[in-house]
Design an enzyme around this catalytic site. Structure first.
Site, short mmCIF file in Angstrom:
data_model
loop_
_atom_site.label_atom_id
_atom_site.label_comp_id
_atom_site.label_asym_id
_atom_site.label_seq_id
_atom_site.Cartn_x
_atom_site.Cartn_y
_atom_site.Cartn_z
N LYS A 25 0.83 -1.21 0.00
CA LYS A 25 0.00 0.00 0.00
C LYS A 25 0.86 1.26 0.00
O LYS A 25 0.66 2.17 0.80
CB LYS A 25 -0.98 -0.02 1.16
N ARG A 26 1.80 1.30 -0.94
CA ARG A 26 2.67 2.46 -1.06
C ARG A 26 2.02 3.53 -1.93
O ARG A 26 0.95 3.35 -2.49
CB ARG A 26 4.02 2.03 -1.65
#
Length: 270
Positions: free
Chosen positions: A96-97
């Site tokens: 979840k960058r």
């Protein structure tokens, strides 16, 4: 790995199962804690027991980062093991960058080049220039959070702006980005009623679907509205498979749970 290669695996295995490798040392069998690298030994046993029945593995990086540098080493060993012995299996870094462009470029290099993942999950909130650096890598996939399975998804994702729900605007806008053919999307299984609307916007894209099993999502509801001609779904199960037992038979029980889900999927794939 290309989308065509992933579809080929789905057809061959008659499965679109993704197994989440979310390792918590408080939950794994106690006898593994005596080994030099309990996280890797747990993952290796799960992978060896279940690879027949799944087409993807998805480590959530938080479960590795929590253990510092040793956890990161365990993640690297896990992906190296998959790439060496099961290269046909799709790998997802659930990280979840998403940040400003040069930072996203470094995140992409970390997951695609250093660790060797096939894909990574990305948050779209910062927009085009935060996502396109991930999309620049050929035969790698960026899995954009579209409509998630958590209760807080309703705080923003389904709110209407100019009469259109935000998640729909994310989907529509993302299709205009460079190399958008490398996009996949996260859509939670607990939002099954939304899948038909999502398919109107991204009919041909793969959807990563968490939330089946422990979170209450229903496989058949998701497939009813979410399947496309390429199958187009990766149904993720984590706790229901990897923690099916905390005893010496944990790998055998994981095998049984994975086989059970694959058998349901086989009826759907045909």
């Amino acid at each position: 790995m290309t989308s065509q290669q992933l579809e080929s695996q789905i057809r061959q295995k008659k499965s679109f199962l993704c197994i989440g490798l979310d390792v918590d040392l408080d939950k794994i069998p106690k006898h593994l804690l005596q080994s030099e690298d309990p996280i890797f030994e747990f993952n290796k046993a799960i992978i060896d027991a279940t690879h027949h029945f799944c087409v993807a593995y998805k480590p959530n990086t938080a479960f590795y980062e929590a253990y510092g540098i040793q956890g990161w080493h365990s993640l690297k060993k896990t992906i190296d093991y998959l790439n060496e012995f099961y290269p046909e299996i799709f790998t997802i870094a659930d990280a979840k960058r998403g940040d400003i462009g040069n930072t996203s470029s470094m995140y992409a290099k970390a997951f695609f080049e250093d660790l060797g993942f096939d894909s990574v999950t990305v948050v779209p909130y910062m927009g085009k220039d935060s996502v396109e650096p991930f999309l620049a890598f050929p035969d790698k996939h960026t899995i954009l959070l579209a409509l998630t399975s958590n209760e807080g998804a309703f705080d923003f994702q389904t709110k209407k702006i100019n009469e259109i729900e935000l998640y729909k605007q994310v989907l529509e806008t993302s299709k205009t980005w460079k190399n958008s053919e490398n996009l996949m999307y996260v859509v939670g299984a607990t939002k099954a009623e939304y899948f038909s609307e999502i398919r109107k916007i991204v009919p041909d894209s793969f959807l990563l679907v968490p939330g089946v099993g422990a979170q209450g999502g229903n496989l058949y509801d998701v497939c009813k509205y979410g399947l496309n001609s390429q199958i187009g779904l990766l149904i993720n199960s984590s706790r229901g498979i990897i923690y099916a037992s905390s005893a010496m038979d944990f790998a055998k029980k994981a095998y049984e749970k994975a086989k059970e889900l694959q058998s349901e999927m086989e009826k759907i794939v045909g």
